[in-house]
Design a protein around this motif. Structure first.
Motif, PDB file in Angstrom:
ATOM      1  N   TYR A 125      40.191  31.442  40.240  1.00 60.12           N
ATOM      2  CA  TYR A 125      40.072  32.780  40.834  1.00 60.12           C
ATOM      3  C   TYR A 125      39.558  33.721  39.752  1.00 60.12           C
ATOM      4  O   TYR A 125      40.249  33.966  38.757  1.00 60.12           O
ATOM      5  CB  TYR A 125      41.432  33.250  41.361  1.00 60.12           C
ATOM      6  N   SER A 127      38.135  37.487  38.838  1.00 62.15           N
ATOM      7  CA  SER A 127      38.131  38.864  39.300  1.00 62.15           C
ATOM      8  C   SER A 127      37.437  39.751  38.277  1.00 62.15           C
ATOM      9  O   SER A 127      37.707  39.654  37.077  1.00 62.15           O
ATOM     10  CB  SER A 127      39.559  39.371  39.533  1.00 62.15           C
ATOM     11  N   VAL A 132      44.435  39.774  35.044  1.00 61.34           N
ATOM     12  CA  VAL A 132      45.192  38.611  35.513  1.00 61.34           C
ATOM     13  C   VAL A 132      46.636  39.002  35.840  1.00 61.34           C
ATOM     14  O   VAL A 132      47.265  38.420  36.730  1.00 61.34           O
ATOM     15  CB  VAL A 132      45.140  37.486  34.459  1.00 61.34           C
ATOM     16  N   ILE A 135      46.643  40.469  39.334  1.00 59.85           N
ATOM     17  CA  ILE A 135      46.518  39.398  40.329  1.00 59.85           C
ATOM     18  C   ILE A 135      47.857  38.677  40.481  1.00 59.85           C
ATOM     19  O   ILE A 135      48.242  38.297  41.594  1.00 59.85           O
ATOM     20  CB  ILE A 135      45.407  38.414  39.929  1.00 59.85           C
ATOM     21  N   LYS A 136      48.562  38.482  39.372  1.00 57.52           N
ATOM     22  CA  LYS A 136      49.876  37.840  39.418  1.00 57.52           C
ATOM     23  C   LYS A 136      50.853  38.644  40.266  1.00 57.52           C
ATOM     24  O   LYS A 136      51.619  38.077  41.061  1.00 57.52           O
ATOM     25  CB  LYS A 136      50.405  37.691  37.984  1.00 57.52           C
ATOM     26  N   LEU A 151      43.513  31.767  36.754  1.00 56.47           N
ATOM     27  CA  LEU A 151      43.002  33.124  36.867  1.00 56.47           C
ATOM     28  C   LEU A 151      42.117  33.463  35.673  1.00 56.47           C
ATOM     29  O   LEU A 151      42.372  33.025  34.552  1.00 56.47           O
ATOM     30  CB  LEU A 151      44.150  34.128  36.955  1.00 56.47           C
ATOM     31  N   SER A 153      39.732  37.006  34.322  1.00 54.31           N
ATOM     32  CA  SER A 153      39.216  38.357  34.527  1.00 54.31           C
ATOM     33  C   SER A 153      37.955  38.520  33.684  1.00 54.31           C
ATOM     34  O   SER A 153      38.021  38.588  32.450  1.00 54.31           O
ATOM     35  CB  SER A 153      40.269  39.395  34.133  1.00 54.31           C
TER      36      SER A 153
END
Length: 471
Positions: A125, A127, A132, A135-136, A151, A153
């Motif tokens: 993923y 972004s 991160v 997102i978590k 993840l 970023s």
């Protein structure tokens, strides 16, 4: 030596012009040309050298019959509604664009399916908007706890593609394409050039490694995906979230799909813990339907292979203005005006001094001609303040002569109406040839014109009145 020149690029479709124009000659939009500085590095001699140095691809030719047909070419997303829109699942090596207004649920649904994907596959993923840690926090709210989700970023496309090639995850998610950029391009992230070139790089990576890539796309001020023309031709599928911000229901529709139908839709409900799929949208749209109230009738429309029942409400009331108001929500205004004109000319009804409001309950859009008959019955019901029986459902297209024209998928519509408990189905008489009325529990009435439809509804109302008096 490189030569620089000025170009004018349309921000809507990417069309390039040597001079500024008020209106784009390609897409017709106004005031969309932006000045760009282009660098022309190709000359005739350099192009000839590149052409001579290019290697032949003859050894990579493959016969159609020699290509293996792997049956396991789709990933199950864990959401049947999303699988339906995708055509059965996420195809390996495909690139899917998901668009919609801010806050409608694009990132939410992608993070949710990671929980199911993580049981058997690895997900990367990426972004460009969130860290991160952010997102978590969102994953914790959505109960996403899989250990197979990685993840990252970043917004550097070259570094991202290199990372994908090194790690080779099973599925990649990019959130969002408007934040990605190539260092070689001087324009800012989100511009037409950046979006096009970044999408091209992701497409090449997806095809090379056969890794499906899901991309989130923002929308512009007109509600369309930013840079739609330059992206739609590159990606394999374009999915678009529809829905009102003040309503909890969301509709996911395929605008383009190389691996499935573009007529299918998925219905979701936005909740505190994420999106919940609605497997029975007919029940959702008919929930809270009023009883013995004039101006309502139920229609059945087809969304791909799925029949959906929707309630049509009409309010016809005396106008206080010289020019009566006509308002439509979820129904085409011009279609409503045509139906009103047909009812006045062919059925003897008069709406000249009436305000008319047409609404399709639940934020659903009734854009199929099969909904004409339901709107007509609701108009007549509201005009005379006589309710249409709650057990009656009607579907059919109305012609300018007042005739009820045949429609498609009649058996599917009748089965859905029967499943939802409707006792009477009013449909075009010409469509009776497609069915055997004896095989259904519901009573089926075929009508040829709008007058016969009104007579059938009135007869059913009298039967119900007589039954109530007997009891």
């Amino acid at each position: 030596m490189a030569r620089s020149k000025l170009l004018y690029v349309c921000s809507n479709c990417g069309f390039e012009s040597s001079k500024w124009n008020g209106r784009c000659t390609n897409c017709g939009e106004w005031n969309t040309f932006e000045e760009k500085e282009a660098v022309d590095v190709k000359t005739t001699s350099s192009f000839s050298r590149q052409q001579s140095a290019a290697s032949s691809l003859a050894d990579k030719l493959s016969r159609l019959g020699e290509i293996g047909a792997d049956t396991d070419v789709r990933y199950d997303t864990g959401l049947s509604e999303l699988n339906r829109v995708l055509g059965g699942g996420l195809v390996k090596g495909s690139i899917v664009l998901i668009g919609g207004e801010p806050g409608i649920g694009k990132s939410t649904i992608l993070l949710q399916i990671c929980q199911y994907f993580g049981e058997e596959h690895s997900i990367l993923y990426i972004s460009g908007e969130e860290s991160v840690r952010q997102i978590k926090l969102r994953a914790a709210r959505l109960n996403v706890t899989t250990e197979s989700l990685y993840l990252l970023s970043s917004n550097d496309v070259e570094s991202i593609c290199t990372t994908i090639e090194e790690t080779e995850p099973d599925i990649v998610i990019i959130d969002s394409i408007q934040t990605m950029n190539l260092k070689q391009i001087s324009s800012s992230p989100g511009s037409i050039t950046q979006v096009r070139e970044c999408t091209n790089m992701f497409m090449n990576t997806a095809k090379k490694l056969e890794i499906p890539i899901l991309i989130v796309g923002h929308v512009n001020k007109d509600g369309a995906i930013a840079g739609p023309k330059v992206m739609e031709h590159i990606v394999d599928a374009v999915l678009y979230f529809e829905g009102e911000r003040n309503l909890s229901y969301r509709i996911l529709r395929a605008v383009k799909n190389r691996f499935g139908s573009t007529n299918e839709i998925g219905v979701f409900e936005m909740m505190d813990i994420g999106l919940r799929q609605v497997e029975n949208p007919s029940e959702m749209l008919l929930a809270g339907r009023p009883v013995d109230v004039s101006g309502t009738c139920v229609a059945c429309i087809m969304e791909g292979s799925r029949p959906i029942l929707a309630e049509v409400q009409v309010l016809a009331t005396k106008s206080g203005f010289a020019s009566p108001r006509r308002v439509c929500t979820g129904f085409d205004y011009n279609r409503m005006a045509m139906i009103v004109a047909v009812l006045e000319k062919r059925a003897g009804l008069f709406f000249g001094t009436m305000d008319i409001y047409v609404n399709v309950v639940g934020g659903f859009k009734l854009d199929e001609p099969a909904g004409d008959l339901s709107v007509a019955l609701a108009l007549q019901s509201s005009l005379f303040d006589k309710p249409v029986s709650e057990k009656v459902i009607a579907f059919g297209e109305i012609g300018l002569g007042g005739e009820i024209r045949s429609i498609s998928h009649v058996p599917n519509r009748i089965r859905e109406a029967e499943r939802m408990g409707f006792d009477v189905v009013i449909l075009p008489k010409h469509s009776m040839k497609e069915i055997n009325p004896g095989t259904y529990k519901t009573r089926i009435i075929g009508v040829s014109n709008i007058r016969q439809a009104f007579a059938a509804v009135n007869a059913i109302a009298r039967e119900e009145t007589d039954r109530k008096e007997e009891n």
